[in-house]
Design an enzyme around this catalytic site. Structure first.
Site, PDB file in Angstrom:
ATOM      1  N   ILE A 205       4.745  -3.821   0.492  1.00  0.00           N
ATOM      2  CA  ILE A 205       5.865  -3.299   1.282  1.00  0.00           C
ATOM      3  C   ILE A 205       6.580  -4.563   1.757  1.00  0.00           C
ATOM      4  CG2 ILE A 205       6.604  -2.027   3.323  1.00  0.00           C
ATOM      5  CD1 ILE A 205       4.114  -0.256   2.997  1.00  0.00           C
ATOM      6  N   PRO A 206       7.733  -4.873   1.175  1.00  0.00           N
ATOM      7  CA  PRO A 206       8.310  -6.226   1.254  1.00  0.00           C
ATOM      8  C   PRO A 206       9.017  -6.593   2.561  1.00  0.00           C
ATOM      9  CG  PRO A 206       9.737  -4.806  -0.019  1.00  0.00           C
ATOM     10  CD  PRO A 206       8.509  -3.990   0.309  1.00  0.00           C
ATOM     11  N   CYS A 207       8.241  -6.775   3.614  1.00  0.00           N
ATOM     12  CA  CYS A 207       8.820  -7.208   4.890  1.00  0.00           C
ATOM     13  C   CYS A 207       9.420  -8.611   4.786  1.00  0.00           C
ATOM     14  CB  CYS A 207       7.791  -7.138   6.007  1.00  0.00           C
ATOM     15  SG  CYS A 207       6.238  -7.961   5.668  1.00  0.00           S
ATOM     16  N   HIS A 208       9.015  -9.359   3.770  1.00  0.00           N
ATOM     17  CA  HIS A 208       9.590 -10.699   3.577  1.00  0.00           C
ATOM     18  C   HIS A 208      11.072 -10.637   3.212  1.00  0.00           C
ATOM     19  CE1 HIS A 208       8.058  -9.449  -0.382  1.00  0.00           C
ATOM     20  NE2 HIS A 208       9.059 -10.160  -0.893  1.00  0.00           N
TER      21      HIS A 208
END
Length: 150
Positions: free
Chosen positions: A113-116
């Site tokens: 889950i790409p919080c970056h």
């Protein structure tokens, strides 16, 4: 609960399965549980690491409030190689950007889950994974989204 650790260019990542879903991703660890879901998740993570996968297709179970799950759903919709701001997500959800930032920091399944891919209004901000902002930069560069860093 089952765990499987995968070596990647971002450090060893441990996938954690509870029930029939991935519930967490952590840095470090040396676990070797084998389940069909963990094998598939590991294959997808290896493909992402190799630059041949852009979208994860795995069942996730995000612990937390409805708001936490809503923020994670918004992050999951950010395309590979692109970024949005906390404010963009906040506007979509009708919530304060600061609350979105807290939820991003509480993402239990980073990378997948790409919080970056979420930035502050003025650019690069922190990252809750091991290595902090340096790991965030490495993930963004890996995806070709690091041009703003030059």
């Amino acid at each position: 609960m089952y765990s499987l650790s995968i070596p990647t260019q971002f450090g060893p990542l441990t996938l954690i399965q509870e029930g029939e879903a991935i519930t967490r991703l952590e840095w470090d660890g040396d676990f070797s549980d084998e389940t069909p879901l963990l094998r598939e998740a590991a294959a997808q993570l290896r493909a992402y690491d190799a630059g041949t996968l852009q979208v994860f297709d795995l069942p996730f179970d995000v612990a937390g409030s409805d708001f936490q799950r809503a923020v994670c759903a918004q992050m999951s919709a950010i395309p590979y190689g692109e970024t949005v701001t906390y404010g963009d997500i906040a506007k979509t959800l009708g919530a304060p950007a600061q609350a979105v930032g807290s939820a991003c920091g509480g993402n239990p399944i980073p990378v997948l889950i790409p919080c970056h891919r979420v930035m502050g209004a003025k650019g690069l901000t922190g990252f809750s994974g091991k290595g902090g902002v340096e790991t965030k930069v490495a993930l963004l560069r890996h995806e070709g989204a690091g041009g703003f860093l030059i």
